[in-house]
Design a protein around this motif. Structure first.
Motif, PDB file in Angstrom:
ATOM      1  N   LEU A 150      50.241 -10.310 -26.518  1.00  0.00           N
ATOM      2  CA  LEU A 150      50.382  -8.859 -26.441  1.00  0.00           C
ATOM      3  C   LEU A 150      48.991  -8.267 -26.275  1.00  0.00           C
ATOM      4  CD1 LEU A 150      52.538  -9.859 -28.903  1.00  0.00           C
ATOM      5  CD2 LEU A 150      53.240  -7.504 -28.532  1.00  0.00           C
ATOM      6  N   ALA A 151      48.864  -7.288 -25.392  1.00  0.00           N
ATOM      7  CA  ALA A 151      47.548  -6.694 -25.171  1.00  0.00           C
ATOM      8  C   ALA A 151      47.695  -5.192 -25.037  1.00  0.00           C
ATOM      9  CB  ALA A 151      46.918  -7.278 -23.906  1.00  0.00           C
ATOM     10  N   LYS A 206      53.951 -18.407 -35.651  1.00  0.00           N
ATOM     11  CA  LYS A 206      52.645 -17.946 -36.149  1.00  0.00           C
ATOM     12  C   LYS A 206      52.146 -16.852 -35.218  1.00  0.00           C
ATOM     13  CE  LYS A 206      51.022 -21.788 -38.930  1.00  0.00           C
ATOM     14  NZ  LYS A 206      49.999 -22.818 -39.161  1.00  0.00           N
ATOM     15  N   THR A 207      51.441 -15.898 -35.794  1.00  0.00           N
ATOM     16  CA  THR A 207      50.934 -14.795 -34.977  1.00  0.00           C
ATOM     17  C   THR A 207      49.482 -14.525 -35.290  1.00  0.00           C
ATOM     18  OG1 THR A 207      51.178 -12.918 -36.497  1.00  0.00           O
ATOM     19  CG2 THR A 207      53.166 -13.644 -35.350  1.00  0.00           C
ATOM     20  N   ASN A 208      48.880 -13.805 -34.380  1.00  0.00           N
ATOM     21  CA  ASN A 208      47.556 -13.255 -34.545  1.00  0.00           C
ATOM     22  C   ASN A 208      47.633 -11.791 -34.225  1.00  0.00           C
ATOM     23  OD1 ASN A 208      45.486 -14.988 -35.107  1.00  0.00           O
ATOM     24  ND2 ASN A 208      45.361 -15.739 -33.018  1.00  0.00           N
ATOM     25  N   ASP A 209      46.920 -10.953 -34.890  1.00  0.00           N
ATOM     26  CA  ASP A 209      46.576  -9.689 -34.268  1.00  0.00           C
ATOM     27  C   ASP A 209      45.254  -9.209 -34.803  1.00  0.00           C
ATOM     28  OD1 ASP A 209      47.529  -8.252 -36.688  1.00  0.00           O
ATOM     29  OD2 ASP A 209      49.494  -8.798 -35.863  1.00  0.00           O
ATOM     30  N   VAL A 210      44.535  -8.532 -33.937  1.00  0.00           N
ATOM     31  CA  VAL A 210      43.185  -8.136 -34.271  1.00  0.00           C
ATOM     32  C   VAL A 210      43.211  -6.709 -34.767  1.00  0.00           C
ATOM     33  CG1 VAL A 210      40.915  -7.669 -33.327  1.00  0.00           C
ATOM     34  CG2 VAL A 210      42.154  -9.709 -32.637  1.00  0.00           C
ATOM     35  N   ILE A 211      42.740  -6.517 -35.979  1.00  0.00           N
ATOM     36  CA  ILE A 211      42.630  -5.152 -36.477  1.00  0.00           C
ATOM     37  C   ILE A 211      41.223  -4.952 -37.010  1.00  0.00           C
ATOM     38  CG2 ILE A 211      45.089  -4.882 -36.960  1.00  0.00           C
ATOM     39  CD1 ILE A 211      44.540  -5.372 -39.846  1.00  0.00           C
ATOM     40  N   GLY A 212      40.910  -3.711 -37.346  1.00  0.00           N
ATOM     41  CA  GLY A 212      39.549  -3.439 -37.818  1.00  0.00           C
ATOM     42  C   GLY A 212      38.931  -2.408 -36.917  1.00  0.00           C
ATOM     43  N   LEU A 213      37.734  -2.702 -36.447  1.00  0.00           N
ATOM     44  CA  LEU A 213      37.022  -1.783 -35.554  1.00  0.00           C
ATOM     45  C   LEU A 213      37.860  -1.413 -34.345  1.00  0.00           C
ATOM     46  CD1 LEU A 213      33.327  -2.725 -34.767  1.00  0.00           C
ATOM     47  CD2 LEU A 213      34.244  -0.497 -35.352  1.00  0.00           C
ATOM     48  N   SER A 214      38.613  -2.405 -33.869  1.00  0.00           N
ATOM     49  CA  SER A 214      39.392  -2.251 -32.652  1.00  0.00           C
ATOM     50  C   SER A 214      40.464  -1.175 -32.780  1.00  0.00           C
ATOM     51  CB  SER A 214      40.044  -3.577 -32.312  1.00  0.00           C
ATOM     52  OG  SER A 214      40.492  -4.203 -33.487  1.00  0.00           O
ATOM     53  N   GLN A 215      40.746  -0.761 -34.023  1.00  0.00           N
ATOM     54  CA  GLN A 215      41.818   0.202 -34.236  1.00  0.00           C
ATOM     55  C   GLN A 215      41.559   1.545 -33.555  1.00  0.00           C
ATOM     56  OE1 GLN A 215      42.576   0.507 -38.412  1.00  0.00           O
ATOM     57  NE2 GLN A 215      44.696   1.036 -38.115  1.00  0.00           N
ATOM     58  N   TRP A 239      44.623  -7.149 -29.178  1.00  0.00           N
ATOM     59  CA  TRP A 239      45.519  -8.146 -28.618  1.00  0.00           C
ATOM     60  C   TRP A 239      46.150  -8.929 -29.742  1.00  0.00           C
ATOM     61  CZ3 TRP A 239      44.784 -13.568 -28.876  1.00  0.00           C
ATOM     62  CH2 TRP A 239      43.592 -13.954 -29.500  1.00  0.00           C
ATOM     63  N   GLY A 240      47.302  -9.429 -29.474  1.00  0.00           N
ATOM     64  CA  GLY A 240      47.980 -10.233 -30.477  1.00  0.00           C
ATOM     65  C   GLY A 240      48.634 -11.420 -29.791  1.00  0.00           C
ATOM     66  N   SER A 241      49.073 -12.353 -30.598  1.00  0.00           N
ATOM     67  CA  SER A 241      49.778 -13.484 -30.010  1.00  0.00           C
ATOM     68  C   SER A 241      50.909 -13.891 -30.944  1.00  0.00           C
ATOM     69  CB  SER A 241      48.829 -14.667 -29.806  1.00  0.00           C
ATOM     70  OG  SER A 241      48.318 -15.092 -31.039  1.00  0.00           O
ATOM     71  N   VAL A 242      51.972 -14.348 -30.351  1.00  0.00           N
ATOM     72  CA  VAL A 242      53.068 -14.904 -31.130  1.00  0.00           C
ATOM     73  C   VAL A 242      53.377 -16.267 -30.529  1.00  0.00           C
ATOM     74  CG1 VAL A 242      55.447 -14.635 -31.933  1.00  0.00           C
ATOM     75  CG2 VAL A 242      54.062 -12.601 -31.499  1.00  0.00           C
ATOM     76  N   ARG A 243      53.347 -17.274 -31.372  1.00  0.00           N
ATOM     77  CA  ARG A 243      53.723 -18.620 -30.925  1.00  0.00           C
ATOM     78  C   ARG A 243      54.978 -19.013 -31.691  1.00  0.00           C
ATOM     79  NH1 ARG A 243      49.097 -22.837 -30.748  1.00  0.00           N
ATOM     80  NH2 ARG A 243      50.192 -23.378 -28.824  1.00  0.00           N
ATOM     81  N   GLY A 279      58.389 -21.912 -31.930  1.00  0.00           N
ATOM     82  CA  GLY A 279      58.904 -23.203 -31.478  1.00  0.00           C
ATOM     83  C   GLY A 279      59.264 -24.086 -32.658  1.00  0.00           C
ATOM     84  N   GLU A 280      59.461 -25.372 -32.366  1.00  0.00           N
ATOM     85  CA  GLU A 280      59.843 -26.320 -33.417  1.00  0.00           C
ATOM     86  C   GLU A 280      58.691 -26.499 -34.412  1.00  0.00           C
ATOM     87  OE1 GLU A 280      62.974 -27.884 -33.425  1.00  0.00           O
ATOM     88  OE2 GLU A 280      63.331 -26.396 -31.837  1.00  0.00           O
ATOM     89  N   LYS A 281      57.496 -26.687 -33.869  1.00  0.00           N
ATOM     90  CA  LYS A 281      56.318 -26.905 -34.721  1.00  0.00           C
ATOM     91  C   LYS A 281      55.152 -26.121 -34.122  1.00  0.00           C
ATOM     92  CE  LYS A 281      53.803 -28.599 -37.918  1.00  0.00           C
ATOM     93  NZ  LYS A 281      54.042 -28.050 -39.272  1.00  0.00           N
ATOM     94  N   VAL A 282      54.523 -25.285 -34.927  1.00  0.00           N
ATOM     95  CA  VAL A 282      53.382 -24.506 -34.461  1.00  0.00           C
ATOM     96  C   VAL A 282      52.214 -24.784 -35.399  1.00  0.00           C
ATOM     97  CG1 VAL A 282      52.494 -22.193 -33.988  1.00  0.00           C
ATOM     98  CG2 VAL A 282      54.916 -22.680 -33.607  1.00  0.00           C
ATOM     99  N   TYR A 283      51.106 -25.264 -34.868  1.00  0.00           N
ATOM    100  CA  TYR A 283      49.931 -25.485 -35.718  1.00  0.00           C
ATOM    101  C   TYR A 283      49.081 -24.222 -35.800  1.00  0.00           C
ATOM    102  CZ  TYR A 283      50.872 -30.505 -35.935  1.00  0.00           C
ATOM    103  OH  TYR A 283      51.432 -31.724 -36.173  1.00  0.00           O
ATOM    104  N   SER A 284      48.440 -23.883 -34.686  1.00  0.00           N
ATOM    105  CA  SER A 284      47.484 -22.772 -34.700  1.00  0.00           C
ATOM    106  C   SER A 284      48.139 -21.487 -34.206  1.00  0.00           C
ATOM    107  CB  SER A 284      46.301 -23.116 -33.790  1.00  0.00           C
ATOM    108  OG  SER A 284      45.453 -22.000 -33.666  1.00  0.00           O
ATOM    109  N   PRO A 285      47.739 -20.334 -34.774  1.00  0.00           N
ATOM    110  CA  PRO A 285      48.234 -19.068 -34.215  1.00  0.00           C
ATOM    111  C   PRO A 285      47.563 -18.721 -32.884  1.00  0.00           C
ATOM    112  CG  PRO A 285      46.679 -18.630 -35.987  1.00  0.00           C
ATOM    113  CD  PRO A 285      46.872 -20.129 -35.941  1.00  0.00           C
ATOM    114  N   ASN A 286      46.479 -19.412 -32.569  1.00  0.00           N
ATOM    115  CA  ASN A 286      45.743 -19.105 -31.332  1.00  0.00           C
ATOM    116  C   ASN A 286      46.400 -19.762 -30.124  1.00  0.00           C
ATOM    117  OD1 ASN A 286      43.750 -17.809 -32.869  1.00  0.00           O
ATOM    118  ND2 ASN A 286      42.667 -19.730 -33.180  1.00  0.00           N
ATOM    119  N   ILE A 287      46.511 -19.021 -29.041  1.00  0.00           N
ATOM    120  CA  ILE A 287      47.049 -19.592 -27.797  1.00  0.00           C
ATOM    121  C   ILE A 287      45.868 -20.094 -26.969  1.00  0.00           C
ATOM    122  CG2 ILE A 287      48.281 -19.082 -25.653  1.00  0.00           C
ATOM    123  CD1 ILE A 287      49.814 -16.904 -27.218  1.00  0.00           C
ATOM    124  N   PRO A 288      45.851 -21.404 -26.677  1.00  0.00           N
ATOM    125  CA  PRO A 288      44.743 -21.900 -25.861  1.00  0.00           C
ATOM    126  C   PRO A 288      44.805 -21.330 -24.437  1.00  0.00           C
ATOM    127  CG  PRO A 288      45.890 -23.696 -26.991  1.00  0.00           C
ATOM    128  CD  PRO A 288      46.741 -22.471 -27.112  1.00  0.00           C
TER     129      PRO A 288
END
Lengths: 189, 590
Positions: free
Chosen positions: A7-8, A34-43, A49-53, A55-64
């Motif tokens: 998401l951007a 797992k998700t990421n979203d950036v908050i703080g100064l960017s508000q 930007w955010g990410s949602v991963r 599935g069956e197994k998710v390790y990192s919230p970061n999308i390569p």
């Protein structure tokens, strides 16, 4: 179903709530998420930007890089900025409402219209004026729910689960409008 | 039962389940949401304190009484709290105590990138380092238990990515834990020599016991791969980013990064040819291992600054010769137009910085939304370091200027939250050794909330929020300190505000100006929007330079030159642009 969703948008556009709704829906559908979203100064009108991963197994919230399946662009320039994370041929849902960053407001640079158009050469881009669609549904504030509806069409989670999560995450007064907005998006594709 | 929680929410949940009783915090990204979540739980005393030192002290009080206590803050907040921390940790802990520090690799919203594992070690605390929401919850509970068992304060160091990331968390019930009460024991709780002499040995022994416990503790996980000759020692999110690569290497994942079991590491170093340490920021684990005489490598392959993504880890391991092929080719970003943050539509800081920019004075800034005045669109403040620092720096620079015969004015900017946080002692110092040549103007931007972190309560909040129990009057407070020249001004009366600020900079002495408008994000302005009459607009761009989101130059039909315009959907009707317009081209709609 393993899906990487990006998401951007611009600070203040409601990206954090959108990320929450998508992730809770995936969770209720029995997926790991797992998700990421950036908050703080960017508000404050900065890029977010955010990410949602899911599935069956998710390790990192970061999308390569180049592993994004779907990009939900709340704003065109921001969709373009994060497109490097997308697989070639992936889906981009593009809200057409432009929000001009400071360098454009100060006439230092032009808004990159041509480059944004160029996204269509590499990805499956669907453009939408989400605010207009949300207005038709009853409230422009439901614009992100229109985009979520479009995303739902590209995933395989039952609509009843989306509806349930939306109900639980918007103010009671706004439920009907948001459900309508969801289906306007869903049927747009 | 399970739920999707952010790392911050999971920490709050963990504290709740562990029977926590007293929690305090000062809002700072990335940990703000911990306290916001805690306030929603019954049975816990939870407060946002005026600063991190007070927050820590509140938690210390809770712990001394034998109840479980937690204090949370951003990494730089720990600097403010260091004084009580470094002495408190000499005491044997009564009720479980944990300090949560939110670190910010990559500095998404911080003024530095300090690695607080170093502070945790310095303060003789055990340090937990979670990598997911589930771990954040589990580790808080374990940290509180170990704190009581080993009579040690614990730190949870968590990175901003893990604070904000969501994941599925298994929920448990709250365990009701009765506070043990406070038993007077001066040897334990009054830190004067000779009590402090003994305390040094106590702390040393305590860390040693914790280190022995770490040998086979369940939170340190060893994943061995048959036949692997490389062991990667890692912790937190780096473990999960590494797992994305699915490599045939063994992994030792530390839930607790300090102290690390020497016995365990000696054993592992016998077994593995290569030991590689994967961690963000400082070589903390790497240095610990090297102190133990373990041959390992880390920062040779991985950056000491910024976040480490899966792609960076792959690149580092490729350099290290652990892998021969790369799946990812770096993390190239799209180069396009930047989008720096900006003041919101209707932000009350906008007119103040427009006035200061036009006065062309040196401005010593501080931390808050008004820090954004340093950005390229403004360049209206010229020094910015840390919370409350503007006051003392302004005085010191003023003194240096006067001693050097420099008669120029100097302006200091501070918000209300920062004023209460650590600006107060600076103001008390102002009337000490006043010189008749002094010329300092202090502008206190009283928007009555801690805006940058999302509008939390502070000591001025009661001015606009009648549910808030604090309404400290800044003017009376400064008067009581002996500062007399104080004016209050509504900065949306642009010309009046400009005249007052200009006059203050031209006068010798100490001037204080308090602006009165509340935060426009928390207290929305809902006035009719403004519009530009292109027939009157002379394209001077004075309004564009106030850098308001809806204002930009545009092409009007039938007019060659670009004229200013205002997006009616974004304009909240604050009127500042219309007041700076020299020809009256900007009008209010009806």
């Amino acid at each position: 179903m393993n899906k990487n969703i990006i998401l951007a948008g611009v600070g203040g556009q409601g990206l954090v709530l959108a990320t929450k709704i998508i992730s809770e829906t995936a969770f209720r559908a029995g997926l790991e998420v797992k998700t990421n979203d950036v908050i703080g100064l960017s508000q404050r009108g900065g890029m977010v930007w955010g990410s949602v991963r899911m599935g069956e197994k998710v390790y990192s919230p970061n999308i390569p890089a180049k592993e994004g399946d779907i990009l939900v662009g709340l704003e065109p320039l921001e969709a373009f900025r994060w497109s490097h994370l997308m697989k070639d041929g992936g889906h981009i849902i593009l809200n057409t409402k432009e929000v001009y960053p400071t360098p454009v407001l100060l006439e230092e640079v032009d808004y990159p219209h041509e480059e944004i158009e160029g996204l269509e050469n590499r990805y499956k881009v669907v453009k939408i004026n989400a605010r207009e669609e949300a207005k038709e549904a009853g409230n422009i504030k439901a614009a992100n729910t229109v985009l979520i509806g479009m995303l739902a069409k590209l995933l395989t989670i039952p609509n009843s689960i989306w509806e349930e999560t939306i109900r639980d995450n918007v103010p009671p007064k706004a439920i009907d409008v948001n459900i309508q907005a969801f289906y306007r998006g869903y049927n747009y594709l | 039962m399970k739920a999707v929680l952010t790392g911050n929410q999971a920490i709050a949940r963990g504290f709740y389940e562990a029977g926590g009783l007293v929690a305090a915090s000062y809002p700072g990204s990335p940990t703000v949401e911990i306290m916001e979540t805690l306030k929603g739980y019954d049975g816990i005393y939870a407060e946002f304190s005026p600063n991190e030192k007070v927050a820590l002290e509140v938690a210390i009080g809770g712990s001394l009484y034998g109840s479980r206590a937690m204090v949370s803050m951003k990494h730089v907040g720990v600097n403010i709290a260091m004084d009580p921390l470094m002495t408190f940790t000499q005491s044997p802990i009564n009720g479980g105590f944990v300090l949560v520090s939110g670190d910010d690799p990559g500095m998404a919203s911080s003024q530095n990138e300090q690695d607080n594992r170093i502070i945790g070690r310095f303060a003789n605390m055990g340090i937990f380092y979670p990598g997911s929401s589930q771990e954040a919850k589990d580790f808080i509970k374990i940290a509180l238990e170990l704190s009581e068992r080993f009579k040690t304060p614990m730190m949870m160091d968590i990175t901003s990515r893990v604070c904000h990331s969501r994941g599925v968390v298994e929920l448990g019930e709250r365990e009701e834990i009765k506070a043990k009460g406070f038993t007077r024991d001066q040897e334990k709780y009054t830190m004067l020599p000779p009590n402090t002499f003994k305390a040094q040995y106590f702390m040393k022994e305590r860390i040693k016991e914790l280190e022995e416990y770490a040998y086979d503790a369940s939170f340190n996980i060893l994943e061995e791969v048959e036949g692997a000759d490389t062991l990667i020692v890692t912790s937190g999110l780096m473990y999960y980013n590494l797992k994305e690569l699915n490599l045939p290497v063994s992994i030792y994942k530390l839930g607790m990064v300090y102290p690390i079991s020497t016995r365990r590491m000696k054993e592992l170093s016998q077994k593995y040819k290569n030991i590689i340490v994967l961690e963000e920021m400082m070589p903390f684990i790497e240095n610990e291992l090297k102190l133990k005489g373990i041959d390992c490598k880390g920062k040779e392959y991985f950056s000491f600054t910024g976040e480490l993504f899966t792609e960076d880890i792959e690149e580092g391991l490729y350099k290290a010769g652990v892998i021969q092929e790369r799946k990812y080719k770096g993390r190239d970003t799209v180069k396009t137009v930047a989008r720096p943050p900006m003041f919101c539509s209707g932000c009350p800081h906008r007119p103040v910085f427009d006035i200061l920019k036009k006065l062309n004075v040196t401005v010593i800034g501080d931390i808050g939304c008004y820090s954004m005045s340093v950005l390229p669109a403004w360049k209206a403040s010229h020094v910015m370091y840390s919370m409350g620092a503007t006051v003392g720096i302004t005085k010191g620079m003023n003194k240096a200027m006067r001693k050097s015969g420099d008669k120029k004015p100097i302006v200091s900017i501070i918000g209300d939250g920062t004023f209460f946080h650590s600006g107060l002692p600076g103001f008390i110092d102002l009337i000490h050794q006043v010189d008749e040549e002094d010329n300092m103007t202090f502008i206190i931007l009283n928007n009555s909330t801690t805006a940058m972190t999302g509008g939390q309560h502070n000591a001025a909040s009661g001015r606009f929020n009648n549910k808030d129990d604090m309404q400290v009057d800044i003017k009376s407070l400064l008067n009581a300190m002996g500062i007399e020249n104080i004016q209050e001004v509504d900065q949306f009366e642009y010309k009046k505000a400009r005249d007052i600020i200009r006059q203050a900079t031209r006068e010798k002495g100490i001037s204080v100006i308090i602006t009165t408008r509340p935060c426009a994000l928390k207290y929305k302005i809902k006035e009719p929007h403004f519009y530009v009459d292109p027939e009157i607009c002379i394209s001077c761009r004075t309004c564009v330079k106030v850098n308001c989101p809806p204002i930009r130059m545009k092409k009007y039909e039938g007019i060659d030159e670009l004229k200013s315009s205002i997006d009616p959907e974004e304009c909240v009707g604050c009127s500042v642009c219309s007041q700076v317009c020299p020809v009256g081209a900007i009008k209010r709609s009806q």
